[in-house]
Design a protein around this motif. Structure first.
Motif, PDB file in Angstrom:
ATOM      1  N   GLU A 214      -2.250  19.330   2.884  1.00  0.00           N
ATOM      2  CA  GLU A 214      -2.811  19.517   4.229  1.00  0.00           C
ATOM      3  C   GLU A 214      -4.331  19.566   4.195  1.00  0.00           C
ATOM      4  OE1 GLU A 214      -1.708  23.565   2.559  1.00  0.00           O
ATOM      5  OE2 GLU A 214      -0.806  21.578   2.688  1.00  0.00           O
ATOM      6  N   SER A 215      -4.901  19.993   3.058  1.00  0.00           N
ATOM      7  CA  SER A 215      -6.357  20.011   2.954  1.00  0.00           C
ATOM      8  C   SER A 215      -6.914  18.586   2.991  1.00  0.00           C
ATOM      9  CB  SER A 215      -6.788  20.717   1.662  1.00  0.00           C
ATOM     10  OG  SER A 215      -6.332  20.013   0.518  1.00  0.00           O
ATOM     11  N   PHE A 216      -6.141  17.629   2.512  1.00  0.00           N
ATOM     12  CA  PHE A 216      -6.538  16.215   2.582  1.00  0.00           C
ATOM     13  C   PHE A 216      -6.418  15.712   4.020  1.00  0.00           C
ATOM     14  CE2 PHE A 216      -5.357  11.688   2.388  1.00  0.00           C
ATOM     15  CZ  PHE A 216      -6.467  11.174   1.733  1.00  0.00           C
ATOM     16  N   HIS A 217      -5.350  16.103   4.703  1.00  0.00           N
ATOM     17  CA  HIS A 217      -5.128  15.639   6.069  1.00  0.00           C
ATOM     18  C   HIS A 217      -6.209  16.140   7.022  1.00  0.00           C
ATOM     19  CE1 HIS A 217      -0.622  15.575   4.814  1.00  0.00           C
ATOM     20  NE2 HIS A 217      -1.240  14.479   4.454  1.00  0.00           N
ATOM     21  N   LYS A 218      -6.828  17.265   6.695  1.00  0.00           N
ATOM     22  CA  LYS A 218      -7.852  17.828   7.569  1.00  0.00           C
ATOM     23  C   LYS A 218      -9.188  17.098   7.459  1.00  0.00           C
ATOM     24  CE  LYS A 218      -5.937  22.534   7.533  1.00  0.00           C
ATOM     25  NZ  LYS A 218      -6.164  23.934   7.103  1.00  0.00           N
ATOM     26  N   LEU A 219      -9.326  16.265   6.445  1.00  0.00           N
ATOM     27  CA  LEU A 219     -10.580  15.548   6.253  1.00  0.00           C
ATOM     28  C   LEU A 219     -10.722  14.425   7.265  1.00  0.00           C
ATOM     29  CD1 LEU A 219     -10.543  15.205   2.352  1.00  0.00           C
ATOM     30  CD2 LEU A 219     -11.833  16.868   3.707  1.00  0.00           C
TER      31      LEU A 219
END
Length: 266
Positions: A214-219
């Motif tokens: 999810e940290s990638f999706h927030k980028l």
């Protein structure tokens, strides 16, 4: 370390209050024998959680165990205080920060949040700026994430990064910390870990995006493109180099494939 994989709140109570006291007294007697055998501190933590009135006795046993001649008993004891401790354990945890065993001191650093921000922060700063072990500094950074507003500690972390005493393990945690609490503006710094050849911490970007996609999706789109580009370049660099363990090449490829499947072509 205590409770590495299971949350203590997932266990159902299986004893009475009287039996709990009897078990705690048994632990006290066991420690008094100066035995090097394993002490079940997980069970002690469970008892303290199940019976709050027994918590002071359980914590007192842990404080005593924190002075045990055997280092792994000291380490597990101060680690367990991170689950049931409070300000009464301040002196114990601060003393354990200076333990000659880095595993013991790192457990103390990780548990220090239980004494509260006002008491803990000066000692965490001392650890990050002083001559402390690799793990102790790393877990001092991790401890900061347990306070209500970790982003407030960024100036202290920047000061630590300028210190000649900071280990790469702690530096890597600081990069991860800043990315989590300051956002994408810190992405380039976090990815700079990939430029640290053959040091285990360089794999942190892969571990981060594997554990927290999810940290990638927030980028942003450009941020995602940057991550994929840097990871792919790194994977291509280490793939033909036999100095790198093969599991790292495999992990890099798996993370890249997962991220690419979850984002539009860039």
């Amino acid at each position: 370390m205590v409770f590495l994989t299971t949350d203590p709140d997932d266990f159902e109570r299986d004893i009475t209050s009287a039996q709990a006291e009897e078990e705690l007294l048994g632990y006290m007697n066991q420690l008094g024998t100066i035995s090097k055998n394993h002490v079940d501190f997980e069970r002690l933590v469970l008892i303290a959680r199940w019976f709050p009135k027994r918590q002071p006795l359980a914590a007192a046993i842990l404080r005593s165990a924190a002075m045990h001649p055997t280092s792994f008993i000291r380490g597990d004891a101060v680690d367990a205080l991170g689950f049931i401790g409070n300000r009464n354990d301040y002196r114990c945890l601060v003393s354990a920060l200076n333990d000659p065993d880095d595993l013991v001191a790192s457990s103390a650093a990780d548990s220090l949040f239980v004494v509260g921000e006002r008491l803990a922060i000066p000692h965490l700063r001392r650890v990050l700026l002083g001559l402390y072990g690799r793990l102790t500094q790393k877990f001092a950074v991790i401890c900061l994430t347990k306070f209500d507003d970790p982003a407030r500690f960024v100036p202290m972390l920047n000061e630590a990064l300028r210190s000649r005493n900071i280990w790469v393990e702690a530096e890597a945690e600081i990069f991860s910390f800043k990315l989590a609490y300051l956002g994408e503006s810190e992405l380039e710094t976090f990815l700079s870990l990939l430029d640290r050849p053959r040091h285990y911490e360089y794999m942190l970007p892969f571990r981060e995006f594997q554990a927290n996609p999810e940290s990638f999706h927030k980028l942003s789109t450009s941020g995602q493109a940057l991550v994929l580009s840097r990871l792919q370049t790194f994977k291509e660099m280490i793939e033909p180099d036999e100095e790198y363990p093969r599991w790292q090449v495999t992990m890099a490829d798996e993370v890249i494939q997962v991220l690419m499947s979850e984002t539009p072509a860039v």
